[in-house]
Scaffold this motif. Structure first.
Motif, PDB file in Angstrom:
ATOM      1  N   ILE A  13      71.104  65.047 -25.921  1.00 13.11           N
ATOM      2  CA  ILE A  13      70.029  65.466 -26.814  1.00 13.11           C
ATOM      3  C   ILE A  13      69.367  64.201 -27.321  1.00 13.11           C
ATOM      4  O   ILE A  13      70.029  63.315 -27.860  1.00 13.11           O
ATOM      5  N   PHE A  15      66.401  62.255 -29.664  1.00 13.70           N
ATOM      6  CA  PHE A  15      65.444  62.300 -30.765  1.00 13.70           C
ATOM      7  C   PHE A  15      64.157  61.612 -30.307  1.00 13.70           C
ATOM      8  O   PHE A  15      64.202  60.678 -29.512  1.00 13.70           O
ATOM      9  N   LEU A  28      63.489  67.260 -30.984  1.00 16.10           N
ATOM     10  CA  LEU A  28      64.702  67.122 -30.176  1.00 16.10           C
ATOM     11  C   LEU A  28      64.378  67.529 -28.749  1.00 16.10           C
ATOM     12  O   LEU A  28      63.750  68.563 -28.526  1.00 16.10           O
ATOM     13  N   GLN A 139      69.086  56.100 -30.064  1.00 17.84           N
ATOM     14  CA  GLN A 139      69.686  57.419 -30.247  1.00 17.84           C
ATOM     15  C   GLN A 139      70.806  57.392 -31.284  1.00 17.84           C
ATOM     16  O   GLN A 139      71.248  58.439 -31.749  1.00 17.84           O
TER      17      GLN A 139
END
Length: 186
Positions: A13, A15, A28, A139
């Protein structure tokens, strides 16, 4: 004979930014296009402040109006892959007006190529590797980077120089320190 259950790897995932300030939306993204985000829960100090359910997306936008400045959040992201395996990942998020209040430092060091030509120095032909390192630190919400370039060894970076002066290092010895300590007495 026993068999071990295979676990699907956790999706990455991402950002959209390293650091967020008051008024920034958070986006996201999931790194694998075959995986989908199914739900996102945002909590602050153990209190759920937003839950988005029944999603089927590779990208989710969290509106800035749910965040307060200079606060930290827990973001739980649930996903499903193309074979139906469900996973969840818990991430940290910080919204801060001044990075110096809550600094998180990252170090990018010289190469791991110990050849005589490079001597652990950062070189232009290794820019892609350094960019990958910066992306990984991003991240982790690292908001301040320190670049460390070792020309010889960490304890003697300039072996053929009797002294070196670093104008920017106001905390250092005035004319540099040609023989830095090799150990710290306890």
């Amino acid at each position: 004979m026993t068999t071990e259950a295979k676990t699907a790897p956790l999706p990455t995932i991402l950002f959209n930014k390293v650091a967020y300030t008051n008024g920034d939306d958070v986006i996201l993204n999931i790194s694998n296009a075959t995986d989908k985000i199914t739900s996102v829960t945002v909590s602050h100090l153990g209190t759920e402040i937003q839950k988005l359910d029944h999603l089927n997306s590779t990208s989710v936008k969290l509106s800035s109006d749910i965040f307060s400045p200079n606060s930290g959040y827990v973001v739980k992201v649930e996903t499903v892959d193309n074979t139906g395996n469900h996973t969840s990942k818990t991430l940290g998020l910080s919204v801060e007006d001044d990075w110096t209040i809550f600094p998180r430092y990252g170090v990018v060091a010289g190469s791991n190529d110990n050849s005589a030509e490079r001597n652990n120095a950062m070189t232009n032909d290794q820019l892609e590797g350094y960019q990958n390192n910066i992306d990984q630190l991003a991240q982790m919400h690292i908001n301040n980077y320190f670049f460390y370039d070792v020309y010889d060894t960490t304890s003697n970076p300039f072996p053929n120089v009797n002294s070196f002066k670093q104008e920017w290092a106001t905390w250092a010895v005035k004319n540099g320190q040609p023989n830095p300590p090799k150990s710290i007495p306890c």
